[in-house]
Every structure is written in structure tokens, then in C-alpha cells.
Design a protein around this motif. Structure first.
Motif, mmCIF file in Angstrom:
data_model
loop_
_atom_site.group_PDB
_atom_site.id
_atom_site.type_symbol
_atom_site.label_atom_id
_atom_site.label_comp_id
_atom_site.label_asym_id
_atom_site.label_seq_id
_atom_site.Cartn_x
_atom_site.Cartn_y
_atom_site.Cartn_z
ATOM 1 N N MET A 103 0.878 -1.290 0.277
ATOM 2 C CA MET A 103 -0.209 0.007 0.013
ATOM 3 C C MET A 103 0.785 1.010 -0.032
ATOM 4 S SD MET A 103 -1.217 2.548 2.223
ATOM 5 C CE MET A 103 -0.411 1.742 4.371
ATOM 6 N N VAL A 104 0.748 1.945 -0.813
ATOM 7 C CA VAL A 104 2.015 3.252 -0.810
ATOM 8 C C VAL A 104 0.659 4.026 -0.288
ATOM 9 C CG1 VAL A 104 2.408 5.297 -2.450
ATOM 10 C CG2 VAL A 104 2.503 2.771 -3.389
ATOM 11 N N GLU A 163 -3.799 10.298 0.821
ATOM 12 C CA GLU A 163 -3.667 11.707 1.473
ATOM 13 C C GLU A 163 -3.334 11.578 2.738
ATOM 14 O OE1 GLU A 163 -8.140 12.641 1.712
ATOM 15 O OE2 GLU A 163 -8.442 10.543 0.933
ATOM 16 N N ILE A 188 -5.543 13.687 6.385
ATOM 17 C CA ILE A 188 -6.268 13.973 6.409
ATOM 18 C C ILE A 188 -5.931 14.776 8.242
ATOM 19 C CG2 ILE A 188 -7.944 13.105 5.263
ATOM 20 C CD1 ILE A 188 -8.953 11.734 7.913
ATOM 21 N N LEU A 222 -7.548 15.234 11.733
ATOM 22 C CA LEU A 222 -8.592 16.049 12.889
ATOM 23 C C LEU A 222 -8.504 15.952 13.972
ATOM 24 C CD1 LEU A 222 -10.378 12.176 12.064
ATOM 25 C CD2 LEU A 222 -10.653 14.427 11.097
ATOM 26 N N LEU A 268 -11.393 4.022 7.016
ATOM 27 C CA LEU A 268 -11.420 5.805 6.770
ATOM 28 C C LEU A 268 -13.151 6.112 7.307
ATOM 29 C CD1 LEU A 268 -10.510 8.764 6.070
ATOM 30 C CD2 LEU A 268 -11.072 8.724 3.755
ATOM 31 N N ALA A 307 -13.140 7.044 11.258
ATOM 32 C CA ALA A 307 -11.640 8.029 11.429
ATOM 33 C C ALA A 307 -12.494 8.468 13.076
ATOM 34 C CB ALA A 307 -11.060 8.654 10.340
ATOM 35 N N GLU A 308 -13.109 9.545 12.542
ATOM 36 C CA GLU A 308 -13.990 10.566 13.866
ATOM 37 C C GLU A 308 -14.244 9.598 14.727
ATOM 38 O OE1 GLU A 308 -16.780 12.974 12.586
ATOM 39 O OE2 GLU A 308 -15.964 14.174 11.162
ATOM 40 N N VAL A 334 -12.715 6.865 15.274
ATOM 41 C CA VAL A 334 -11.580 6.467 16.480
ATOM 42 C C VAL A 334 -10.615 7.485 16.869
ATOM 43 C CG1 VAL A 334 -9.183 5.580 15.807
ATOM 44 C CG2 VAL A 334 -10.870 4.837 14.255
ATOM 45 N N PRO A 343 -8.783 -1.511 1.221
ATOM 46 C CA PRO A 343 -9.443 -1.041 2.494
ATOM 47 C C PRO A 343 -8.353 0.938 2.788
ATOM 48 C CG PRO A 343 -8.116 -3.069 3.454
ATOM 49 C CD PRO A 343 -7.717 -3.294 2.004
ATOM 50 N N ARG A 344 -9.200 1.332 3.047
ATOM 51 C CA ARG A 344 -8.568 2.895 3.222
ATOM 52 C C ARG A 344 -8.245 2.783 4.814
ATOM 53 N NH1 ARG A 344 -10.298 7.322 0.526
ATOM 54 N NH2 ARG A 344 -8.106 7.942 0.212
ATOM 55 N N THR A 345 -7.837 1.802 5.426
ATOM 56 C CA THR A 345 -6.644 2.367 6.751
ATOM 57 C C THR A 345 -6.946 3.519 7.242
ATOM 58 O OG1 THR A 345 -5.299 0.808 6.068
ATOM 59 C CG2 THR A 345 -6.968 -0.574 6.882
ATOM 60 N N ILE A 346 -6.050 3.644 8.297
ATOM 61 C CA ILE A 346 -5.776 5.383 8.254
ATOM 62 C C ILE A 346 -4.525 5.077 9.471
ATOM 63 C CG2 ILE A 346 -7.598 6.753 8.602
ATOM 64 C CD1 ILE A 346 -7.767 6.537 11.374
ATOM 65 N N PHE A 361 -3.079 11.848 10.133
ATOM 66 C CA PHE A 361 -3.427 10.764 9.747
ATOM 67 C C PHE A 361 -3.071 10.308 8.791
ATOM 68 C CE2 PHE A 361 -6.305 10.661 13.197
ATOM 69 C CZ PHE A 361 -5.799 9.299 13.856
ATOM 70 N N VAL A 386 -3.950 8.033 4.936
ATOM 71 C CA VAL A 386 -5.081 7.177 4.333
ATOM 72 C C VAL A 386 -4.383 5.977 3.412
ATOM 73 C CG1 VAL A 386 -7.232 6.985 3.246
ATOM 74 C CG2 VAL A 386 -6.755 8.911 4.679
ATOM 75 N N ALA A 387 -4.507 5.254 3.529
ATOM 76 C CA ALA A 387 -4.272 4.179 2.577
ATOM 77 C C ALA A 387 -4.664 4.833 1.301
ATOM 78 C CB ALA A 387 -4.734 2.634 2.875
#
Lengths: 178, 178
Positions: free
Chosen positions: A165-166, A169, A171, A173, B76, B79-80, B82, B153-156, B164, B166-167
Motif C-alpha cells: 500500500m502506498v 492523502e 487528513i 482531525l 477512513l 476516523a472520527e 477512532v 481497505p482505506r486504513t488510517i 493521519f 490514509v491508505a
């Protein structure tokens, strides 16, 4: 690259996201590079890092003997070299030479920094109690370096069997978490 | 979500990329959720995982007493929640209720799975020798679950202080690495 000293108090933020890293070591006669993913932060400051280095790896005995290494963090453009280092052994080849990577002298340890990596953490082994059972070394980061021009480094994160996985973006919070 | 059993031999590929996870525990009277990033694989199979859980966290004493937990991997859209779980304590609130998360019964442990997470790893504590010095627990994954519809999966991945990564994209390189 423009390498600058990086505060030890911020080192956790480099490793906590889980990038693949390149571990460099130096014996009296040779330097070596090992690709590594099994690694975690264990303390903020001084930064303590735990990592698994298999006793089948050439790096294992060098690290046991010298108790020093550098954790180098590569980004996407180095992906093929990262896999190359993971697929070969320092017993047979000089990985710096074969993969065209640059040795940069470290300030606190004999192991070299990898010039092409965007961050480098000079480390000493501080606890070997879990090495016999788990090949788990506990390291203290003595000195950290970074290329400050790389704001959102495209680190690579191994999912197994050459799939990565690369980093995408970024983010932010509202958080009280460190 | 469609939750399916996931082979233990492939669990390393879920944690090796370094996602933030949600650790669930259950005491006799309460369940709790803890946000965690300091975690590494230590063995392929059975999957052994090492993680740091501060003794300031409510989870610490529950895990010491029950020796069971679930590692839940969020993406993702969570995320809030988490960050919310990371900024609050189970001593004061019921995090499942406050953050609107769903308890799903596990098969091997009393701690619940989080229904909204794309993967869940039921674990028992197998080694506490490093807890006194480093708050470092060694876990064995007994049973793994995944939502097989989630391919990338867009893991954080936490960079510190609520930032964070994002994957992003997935790449595959020819590799002999496991």
C-alpha cells in the motif's frame, strides 16, 4: 537531498504509520541492508523501538555483535530496491553496490545512513531479553535525520508477498492524542 | 457487513502495513474500546502480535485480568470515532454507546468484535514478561474475521497529534518475500 537533524520527540510520528524500512548495519568488514516491516514504537522519548529481525538474516549476528544500526525510511521511488534488498542476502552481495544506494556517514553509530531515504534513525540496542524467544530487539534512537522538503512522504507499507500500500492523502482531525 | 473467517496464515498482511486499530476488551461488567497504533507482528503462524498498552489506559487492567481482547481494524469512514475513542476513557463513558458502534459476539473470547470494522482478530495474551518494563503485551491471534468485499481497505495510519495518512494505491512487485 537536504538532510537536517530531526527532534527525537517527534520520531514516533515517522514509524507509527507503519512504513517498510531499511535497516543498515556495519560489521568490521562489511555493511549490510535489510528490508523490515515488523517494527513498533515502544516509548516517545527517548524514542524506543521494538523490531523483529530473524536469526536467519545476515543482519542478526551483526546486530548482536555491534549493537548498532540505522533505521532508514524509503519512499515509493525506492520500492524496487526495497524489494531487491528483501530478496537477497548480504552474505552473498554488497547491497549498497548492487542496488546503487549511497552510504552516508552517521554521527553516533558505525552503520551508515542510506542517502536516498527521506529519514534516518541512528539506533543502539538497549534490551536483548526477547531476542532468544522472538528475535525481538529493543532499540533506542540516538539521533534522527530528515529531508525537511518532503512534507507528505509516499512511504510504502507491506501487505505481504510483494503487495504494497502506498501512503495516500493526509487528513487532520481535532485530537488530544499525542 | 458480510463477515467471513480469515486464514490465520494471512493475518500478518493485515497488521504489517501499520493501521491504527481499535482494541476491545470486556471485564465482568463492562466492555471498552481503545485506540492503538503501537503494534507489530512477531510471528507468522500462529500469528503473534506485540503491542504497547499504557498502564494509564482503562484497558490495561482489564487485559491483565482477562488476558483476552479483539484487535479491530477500522477504515477512513470511522476516523472520527477512532479519534473519539482515543480522546476519551472507558472509566467515564461507554464508548460503544457514545460512538454508535456495534458489538458483535466473538467466537473464542469474551471481548466483542466491532461490527463496523473491516477486520477483527480475536486474541489471547500469551506473554507478559515485558509488561512491567514497557507495557508491552504479546498476543496470539486465535481467530480472524474479514469483510471479503473490501479489497483495498482505506486504513488510517497515525502520524501524531490527529494527523493521519490514509491508505492510497496498491502496487505489486515481483518478490520472494512472505
Amino acid at each position: 537531498m537536504s538532510r537536517k537533524s530531526f527532534p527525537l520527540s517527534k520520531v514516533y510520528g515517522l514509524l507509527e504509520p507503519g512504513p517498510v524500512v531499511l535497516l543498515t548495519t556495519a560489521s568490521q568488514t562489511k555493511v549490510n541492508i535489510m528490508t523490515m516491516s515488523w517494527c513498533t514504537m515502544m516509548e516517545f522519548e527517548p524514542p524506543i523501538v521494538g523490531c523483529v529481525i530473524s536469526n536467519r538474516n545476515y543482519t542478526f549476528n551483526i546486530l548482536k555483535a555491534t549493537k548498532e544500526c540505522v533505521i532508514n525510511i524509503p519512499t515509493l521511488e525506492l520500492a524496487e530496491k526495497v524489494v531487491g534488498c528483501g530478496n537477497s542476502s548480504g552474505r552473498k552481495i554488497d547491497k549498497f553496490k548492487v542496488f546503487g544506494l549511497t552510504q552516508v556517514t552517521a554521527s553516533c553509530v558505525k552503520a551508515p545512513l542510506i542517502g536516498e531515504c527521506y529519514a534516518n534513525l541512528e539506533c543502539k540496542v538497549v534490551d536483548e531479553k526477547m531476542v532468544a524467544k522472538y528475535n525481538f530487539f529493543i532499540l533506542e534512537v540516538l539521533k534522527a535525520w530528515i529531508d525537511p522538503t518532503r512534507k507528505d512522504p509516499r512511504t510504502i507499507h507491506h501487505r505481504g508477498r510483494g503487495v504494497f500500500m502506498v501512503a495516500g492523502e493526509t487528513i487532520k482531525l481535532p485530537s488530544k492524542m499525542k
